[in-house]
Design an enzyme around this catalytic site. Structure first.
Site, PDB file in Angstrom:
ATOM      1  N   GLY A  73       0.683  -1.432   0.154  1.00 55.69           N
ATOM      2  CA  GLY A  73      -0.057  -0.047  -0.072  1.00 55.69           C
ATOM      3  C   GLY A  73       0.853   1.334  -0.248  1.00 55.69           C
ATOM      4  N   ASN A 153      -6.979   5.320   9.350  1.00 58.89           N
ATOM      5  CA  ASN A 153      -6.380   4.017  10.036  1.00 58.89           C
ATOM      6  C   ASN A 153      -6.248   4.260  11.618  1.00 58.89           C
ATOM      7  OD1 ASN A 153      -4.373   6.034   9.112  1.00 58.89           O
ATOM      8  ND2 ASN A 153      -2.852   4.951  10.424  1.00 58.89           N
ATOM      9  N   GLN A 181      -7.336   1.025   4.130  1.00 63.71           N
ATOM     10  CA  GLN A 181      -8.292   1.027   5.292  1.00 63.71           C
ATOM     11  C   GLN A 181      -9.578   0.516   4.890  1.00 63.71           C
ATOM     12  OE1 GLN A 181      -7.334  -0.064   8.381  1.00 63.71           O
ATOM     13  NE2 GLN A 181      -5.449   0.405   8.372  1.00 63.71           N
ATOM     14  N   SER A 201      -4.150  -2.223  -0.176  1.00 68.12           N
ATOM     15  CA  SER A 201      -3.237  -3.069   0.255  1.00 68.12           C
ATOM     16  C   SER A 201      -3.781  -4.699   0.748  1.00 68.12           C
ATOM     17  CB  SER A 201      -2.274  -2.579   1.602  1.00 68.12           C
ATOM     18  OG  SER A 201      -1.180  -3.359   1.864  1.00 68.12           O
ATOM     19  N   ALA A 202      -3.279  -5.730   0.118  1.00 65.95           N
ATOM     20  CA  ALA A 202      -4.059  -6.810   0.381  1.00 65.95           C
ATOM     21  C   ALA A 202      -4.096  -7.351   1.679  1.00 65.95           C
ATOM     22  CB  ALA A 202      -3.248  -7.946  -0.651  1.00 65.95           C
ATOM     23  N   HIS A 203      -2.940  -7.124   2.463  1.00 65.49           N
ATOM     24  CA  HIS A 203      -2.879  -7.723   4.024  1.00 65.49           C
ATOM     25  C   HIS A 203      -3.938  -7.085   4.887  1.00 65.49           C
ATOM     26  CE1 HIS A 203      -0.488  -4.472   6.373  1.00 65.49           C
ATOM     27  NE2 HIS A 203      -0.088  -4.237   5.329  1.00 65.49           N
ATOM     28  N   THR A 239       9.831  -8.387 -11.725  1.00 66.19           N
ATOM     29  CA  THR A 239       8.886  -9.859 -11.867  1.00 66.19           C
ATOM     30  C   THR A 239       7.680  -9.739 -10.794  1.00 66.19           C
ATOM     31  OG1 THR A 239      10.765 -10.679 -12.644  1.00 66.19           O
ATOM     32  CG2 THR A 239       9.085 -12.205 -11.776  1.00 66.19           C
ATOM     33  N   CYS A 327       5.009   6.586  22.485  1.00 67.71           N
ATOM     34  CA  CYS A 327       5.941   5.617  22.700  1.00 67.71           C
ATOM     35  C   CYS A 327       6.097   4.427  21.740  1.00 67.71           C
ATOM     36  CB  CYS A 327       5.939   4.962  24.115  1.00 67.71           C
ATOM     37  SG  CYS A 327       6.409   6.397  25.265  1.00 67.71           S
TER      38      CYS A 327
HETATM   39  C1  PLP Z   1      -4.091   4.465   5.703  1.00 68.76           C
HETATM   40  C2  PLP Z   1      -2.995   3.379   5.330  1.00 68.76           C
HETATM   41  N1  PLP Z   1      -2.378   3.755   4.170  1.00 68.76           N
HETATM   42  C3  PLP Z   1      -1.252   2.931   3.970  1.00 68.76           C
HETATM   43  C4  PLP Z   1      -0.792   1.838   4.573  1.00 68.76           C
HETATM   44  C5  PLP Z   1       0.573   1.383   4.090  1.00 68.76           C
HETATM   45  O1  PLP Z   1       0.343   0.042   3.639  1.00 68.76           O
HETATM   46  P1  PLP Z   1       1.307  -1.222   3.404  1.00 68.76           P
HETATM   47  O2  PLP Z   1       1.474  -1.913   4.848  1.00 68.76           O
HETATM   48  O3  PLP Z   1       0.892  -2.133   2.614  1.00 68.76           O
HETATM   49  O4  PLP Z   1       2.555  -0.561   2.980  1.00 68.76           O
HETATM   50  C6  PLP Z   1      -1.521   1.652   5.648  1.00 68.76           C
HETATM   51  C7  PLP Z   1      -1.165   0.456   6.573  1.00 68.76           C
HETATM   52  O5  PLP Z   1      -0.485   0.489   7.505  1.00 68.76           O
HETATM   53  C8  PLP Z   1      -2.619   2.137   6.058  1.00 68.76           C
HETATM   54  O6  PLP Z   1      -3.424   2.076   7.187  1.00 68.76           O
END
Ligand code: PLP
Ligand code: FES
Lengths: 395, 143
Positions: A73, A153, A181, A201-203, A239, A327
């Site tokens: 992402g 997020n 998000q 972002s897939a995860h 790739t 922190c």
């Molecule tokens: C709003 C937002 N943008 C971008 C990212 C970054 O994505 P990635 O972890 O795939 O680099 C995150 C994840 O932490 C996110 O919450």
């Protein structure tokens, strides 16, 4: 005894769903060909990528050739911002973004500022909303890009993206949204939204880590990001992460199929947590809007205590959560998001983010509330701020 | 990220609380650094007979307060004055680099409490400095 683990940090990342892993497996083992190779194994990989591209395009309401795969992402955000800025710098050098973006947007924007671009940061209100009228006013003749995130997020606030994108469109300015998000929680349709660029972002939606995608509306000028081979129509060399891409498409398809049920599940857990915490713990506030927020996101500030201590104690009880506290980020400043919504430092330091996922249950919520009640009381007993507060109220 | 000793002093902090009619009280830190430590001392015949603390801060801040108060109990005022953040760090088997400032804060909280004690005793403290350098931000808000 098995350690009891309750994972409530799904905004940080998710596990891979079994169906997604199954879809990925062949491309990690027997179908390992390079998609650029012309023989059978190469063609199989190429086919898998093409199918994934079409699948993701269908979900988003886009054309397959508008989908570009990236390594995260963060990369999609960097590419969107730097790529649009460099491709359009002859038109102007002004960029608009918001004060509460993820660092994956703020840092490339800051990089461009150092390179001579000008940046306007739109403020947000106490719930984290950008005011569309502010965007209208901020756009200048030399504005080339607006980047505003779909859902935050930390506090989950969902922006009026359709309205914001419409304003940019009327003025002929490229509009990017970081939907990292939002994806998997909101049925995102790029035609309906009218955005030009969108990152995911897939995860974050039960897909694998290290793979993302950038939607680029046809006709939008965007500089290539990775220079090298001819992959991704020469825009993003390297790739392809075949299994990752396949996994992302499978995960997104599943997410879209189940989105209503998933939302309802999350909303039920969030409401239960919010209600019970307000019932049982005094001096707490909910950050972000009560309703226009990601269904699985809850962000509290507990007055008089500090976030990292809270997280550590929750961790000892098996609760895996997150905080906007200084922190945890390695700097002394609390989260820029919480400061932007107007929280004073001491309250921003005491924040806790809980983000639910599909496997969480009502029992999890009740357990978390029990833990919180005990831990917050313990930390307040230890807090000089609470002591001052109690004395002030006595006297 | 934290040593076992740090986690022990965080989860089971020693000397949490207040001392009524304390002989010396010191508070350092500010909301900008996100850590506030308040130390109470009971001093009889120049010996620190009791020390208690209250801390708003991260795990390291709690652990360093706990350890620092442990280290000075039973010591003379002069000995306690010599407590350094390094001694606290060593006793805790170290801290991550970003958390070193917490040990500095603990040293300064003790120093501030001793300064308060001396002032109450009518001892000249003009050469004593407290709270300098843990994060550099306190100058902005210190009254
Ligand atoms: C709003 C937002 N943008 C971008 C990212 C970054 O994505 P990635 O972890 O795939 O680099 C995150 C994840 O932490 C996110 O919450
Ligand atoms: S509290 Fe930060 S320098 Fe003293």
């Amino acid at each position: 005894m098995d350690r009891k683990l309750i994972y409530v940090d799904h905004a940080a990342t998710t596990y891979i769903k079994p169906e997604v892993l199954e879809a990925m497996k062949p491309y990690l083992t027997e179908l390992y060909g390079n998609p650029s190779s012309i023989y059978y194994l190469g063609r199989e990989s190429k086919k898998a990528i093409d199918e994934a591209r079409s699948q993701i395009a269908r979900c988003l309401g886009a054309q397959p050739q508008e989908i570009y795969f990236t390594g995260s992402g963060t990369e999609a955000d960097n590419w969107a911002i730097k790529g649009a800025a460099y491709a359009n710098r002859k038109k102007g050098r002004h960029i608009i973004t918001s004060a509460i973006e993820h660092h994956a947007v703020l840092e490339p924007v800051e990089f461009l500022r150092r390179e001579g671009f000008e940046v306007t940061y739109l403020p947000v209100d106490q719930n984290g909303f950008v005011n569309p009228a502010d965007l209208e006013k901020a756009i200048r003749p030399d504005t080339i890009l607006v980047s505003i995130m779909y859902a935050n997020n930390e506090i989950g606030t969902i922006q009026p993206i359709k309205e914001l994108a419409g304003i940019a469109k009327n003025k002929g300015v490229i509009f990017h949204t970081d939907a990292v998000q939002a994806m998997g929680n909101i049925r995102v349709n790029v035609m309906d939204l009218g955005v030009d660029l969108l990152s995911m972002s897939a995860h974050k939606f039960y897909g694998p880590k290290g793979v993302g995608c950038l939607y680029v509306r046809k006709g939008v000028q965007l500089e290539g990001f990775m220079h090298g081979g001819a992959q991704e129509r020469k825009k993003r060399a390297g790739t392809e992460n075949v299994s990752g891409i396949v996994g992302m498409a499978a995960a997104l398809k599943l997410a879209y199929e189940n989105i209503d049920r998933y939302n309802e599940h999350l909303r039920k857990l969030s409401s239960r947590l919010i209600d019970k915490v307000f019932e049982r713990i005094p001096h707490v506030r909910l950050n972000g809007d009560r309703h226009k927020r990601l269904p699985g996101n809850v962000n509290f500030s507990f007055e008089f205590i500090e976030g990292e201590s809270l997280l550590l104690m929750l961790d000892m009880k098996g609760v895996q959560a997150s905080s906007g506290s200084a922190c945890t980020s390695g700097s002394l400043d609390p989260s820029h998001v919480l400061l932007a919504i107007g929280l004073p430092h001491e309250i921003a330091h005491g924040s806790l983010r809980i983000t639910f996922g599909e496997k969480n249950t009502e029992e999890d919520v009740d357990y978390i509330v029990d833990c919180l009640e005990e831990i917050v009381a313990k930390l307040r007993q230890m807090s000089p701020l609470y002591e001052d507060f109690v004395k002030r109220n006595k006297g | 990220m934290y040593s076992e000793k740090v986690m022990d002093h965080f989860m089971n902090p020693r000397n949490v609380g207040e001392i009524e009619n304390a002989d010396g009280v010191g508070q350092v830190g500010n909301m900008k650094c996100g850590d506030i430590m308040k130390v109470y001392l009971k001093i009889e015949n120049n010996i620190i007979t009791d020390a208690k603390f209250k801390t708003f801060g991260c795990g390291a801040a709690v652990a360093t307060s706990s350890m620092a108060t442990e280290l000075i109990k039973g010591k003379t005022v002069e000995e306690a004055e010599k407590l350094t953040n390094k001694a606290v760090l060593e006793a805790l088997d170290g801290l991550p680099p970003a958390k070193i400032h917490c040990s500095v804060l603990a040293e300064e909280a003790i120093a501030a409490a001793i300064k308060d004690y001396k002032m109450k005793q009518g001892i000249d403290v003009s050469d004593m400095q407290t709270c300098q350098g843990c994060c550099g931000k306190c100058g902005e808000t210190r009254e």
